[in-house]
Design a protein around this motif. Structure first.
Motif, PDB file in Angstrom:
ATOM      1  N   GLY A 149       0.986  -1.034   0.274  1.00 18.43           N
ATOM      2  CA  GLY A 149       0.244  -0.151  -0.131  1.00 18.43           C
ATOM      3  C   GLY A 149       0.937   1.627   0.054  1.00 18.43           C
ATOM      4  N   VAL A 150       0.742   1.776   1.050  1.00 20.49           N
ATOM      5  CA  VAL A 150       1.462   3.543   1.077  1.00 20.49           C
ATOM      6  C   VAL A 150       1.825   3.120   2.601  1.00 20.49           C
ATOM      7  CG1 VAL A 150       1.564   6.471   1.326  1.00 20.49           C
ATOM      8  CG2 VAL A 150      -0.196   4.173  -0.505  1.00 20.49           C
ATOM      9  N   LEU A 151       3.347   3.955   2.803  1.00 19.71           N
ATOM     10  CA  LEU A 151       3.998   4.488   3.959  1.00 19.71           C
ATOM     11  C   LEU A 151       4.224   5.812   3.733  1.00 19.71           C
ATOM     12  CD1 LEU A 151       5.443   3.287   6.401  1.00 19.71           C
ATOM     13  CD2 LEU A 151       7.742   3.354   4.266  1.00 19.71           C
ATOM     14  N   ARG A 152       3.208   6.189   4.399  1.00 21.22           N
ATOM     15  CA  ARG A 152       3.198   7.682   5.096  1.00 21.22           C
ATOM     16  C   ARG A 152       4.605   8.349   5.452  1.00 21.22           C
ATOM     17  NH1 ARG A 152      -2.355   8.064   7.189  1.00 21.22           N
ATOM     18  NH2 ARG A 152      -1.227   6.896   9.056  1.00 21.22           N
ATOM     19  N   VAL A 153       5.788   8.837   5.153  1.00 24.02           N
ATOM     20  CA  VAL A 153       6.158   9.839   5.470  1.00 24.02           C
ATOM     21  C   VAL A 153       7.092  11.000   5.665  1.00 24.02           C
ATOM     22  CG1 VAL A 153       9.359   9.473   5.422  1.00 24.02           C
ATOM     23  CG2 VAL A 153       7.534   7.886   4.621  1.00 24.02           C
ATOM     24  N   GLY A 154       6.841  10.963   6.849  1.00 20.79           N
ATOM     25  CA  GLY A 154       7.360  13.054   7.600  1.00 20.79           C
ATOM     26  C   GLY A 154       8.781  12.950   7.056  1.00 20.79           C
ATOM     27  N   VAL A 155       9.091  14.367   6.403  1.00 21.29           N
ATOM     28  CA  VAL A 155      10.012  14.980   6.275  1.00 21.29           C
ATOM     29  C   VAL A 155      10.719  15.882   6.161  1.00 21.29           C
ATOM     30  CG1 VAL A 155       9.988  14.416   3.092  1.00 21.29           C
ATOM     31  CG2 VAL A 155      12.891  14.399   4.139  1.00 21.29           C
ATOM     32  N   SER A 156      11.858  16.336   7.413  1.00 19.07           N
ATOM     33  CA  SER A 156      12.400  17.584   7.339  1.00 19.07           C
ATOM     34  C   SER A 156      13.845  17.219   6.870  1.00 19.07           C
ATOM     35  CB  SER A 156      12.570  17.258   9.381  1.00 19.07           C
ATOM     36  OG  SER A 156      12.739  18.608   9.829  1.00 19.07           O
ATOM     37  N   GLU A 157      13.736  18.871   6.354  1.00 16.98           N
ATOM     38  CA  GLU A 157      14.547  19.274   5.421  1.00 16.98           C
ATOM     39  C   GLU A 157      16.200  19.127   6.598  1.00 16.98           C
ATOM     40  OE1 GLU A 157      17.027  21.735   2.142  1.00 16.98           O
ATOM     41  OE2 GLU A 157      14.968  22.123   3.072  1.00 16.98           O
ATOM     42  N   ASN A 158      17.393  18.641   6.537  1.00 20.78           N
ATOM     43  CA  ASN A 158      18.799  18.237   6.749  1.00 20.78           C
ATOM     44  C   ASN A 158      19.449  18.052   6.527  1.00 20.78           C
ATOM     45  OD1 ASN A 158      19.943  17.979   8.964  1.00 20.78           O
ATOM     46  ND2 ASN A 158      19.346  16.884  10.557  1.00 20.78           N
ATOM     47  N   PRO A 159      20.115  18.083   5.256  1.00 17.74           N
ATOM     48  CA  PRO A 159      21.058  17.362   4.706  1.00 17.74           C
ATOM     49  C   PRO A 159      22.518  17.478   5.360  1.00 17.74           C
ATOM     50  CG  PRO A 159      20.237  19.429   3.611  1.00 17.74           C
ATOM     51  CD  PRO A 159      19.982  19.969   5.229  1.00 17.74           C
ATOM     52  N   PRO A 160      22.659  16.161   4.904  1.00 17.55           N
ATOM     53  CA  PRO A 160      22.879  15.051   3.925  1.00 17.55           C
ATOM     54  C   PRO A 160      21.467  14.366   3.862  1.00 17.55           C
ATOM     55  CG  PRO A 160      24.138  14.189   4.868  1.00 17.55           C
ATOM     56  CD  PRO A 160      24.061  15.404   5.591  1.00 17.55           C
ATOM     57  N   TRP A 161      21.045  14.027   4.783  1.00 20.57           N
ATOM     58  CA  TRP A 161      20.022  13.275   5.022  1.00 20.57           C
ATOM     59  C   TRP A 161      18.443  13.122   4.453  1.00 20.57           C
ATOM     60  CZ3 TRP A 161      22.568   9.644   8.192  1.00 20.57           C
ATOM     61  CH2 TRP A 161      24.150  10.187   9.142  1.00 20.57           C
ATOM     62  N   THR A 162      17.939  14.846   4.310  1.00 23.27           N
ATOM     63  CA  THR A 162      17.189  14.292   3.867  1.00 23.27           C
ATOM     64  C   THR A 162      17.270  16.279   2.973  1.00 23.27           C
ATOM     65  OG1 THR A 162      16.221  15.767   5.828  1.00 23.27           O
ATOM     66  CG2 THR A 162      15.278  13.323   5.503  1.00 23.27           C
TER      67      THR A 162
END
Length: 162
Positions: free
Chosen positions: A41-54
């Motif tokens: 199905g769908v995995l709902r993922v919150g992403v907070s900017e933090n290079p190089p991780w995100t």
């Protein structure tokens, strides 16, 4: 007297076995069924900017090492990923409301939102701006133990520090 003691022990063991085998489902379980829902199905993922991780581009697309990691995990359970970019405090509130399954953003193991976000065991370390070691974790919806264990298994297979 000895016979009655043996009978009591046998009854206690039999009762325990009946209780254990009568439990519905497998352990560990997700209180909200997140892993089962996300699987295929769908995995709902919150992403907070933090290079190089995100990294979150102005158009909302995401990249970075944790984005790749979660994308690989989602593929392992045949799930599509719905990325939800926002700040950490907003993501913590969304997690508390059940709107997210996972949160990424180079989260340190000592995140302040432990009542809203459960964390995996650290899967890698880095050096913080103050020179101290920072242990990096992923955030998972609290109470979703099957999802947590499945993610930690995936991280361990990938060579994480678990």
């Amino acid at each position: 007297m000895i016979l009655s003691r043996r009978i009591r022990v046998l009854l206690a063991v039999a009762t325990a076995m009946v209780l254990l085998t009568s439990c519905q489902g497998a352990f560990p379980a997700d209180s909200q069924g997140t892993l089962e829902r996300a699987r295929e199905g769908v995995l709902r993922v919150g992403v907070s900017e933090n290079p190089p991780w995100t990294v979150v581009a102005p158009d909302g697309t995401v990249s970075g090492s944790e984005v790749e990691l979660v994308t690989d995990y989602a593929e392992s359970i045949d799930a599509a990923v719905e990325w939800v970019p926002a700040g950490e405090s907003t993501l913590a509130a969304m997690m508390r409301e059940g709107q997210l399954d996972v949160v990424v953003g180079g989260l340190a193991s000592d995140v302040p939102w432990t009542s809203e976000i459960a964390t995996t065991r650290p899967y890698t370390t880095t050096t913080g701006p103050d020179g101290r070691e920072v242990r990096i974790v992923l955030g998972v919806r609290p109470g979703e133990n099957a999802l947590m264990i499945d993610i930690e298994r995936f991280l361990a297979e990938r060579g994480g520090e678990l």
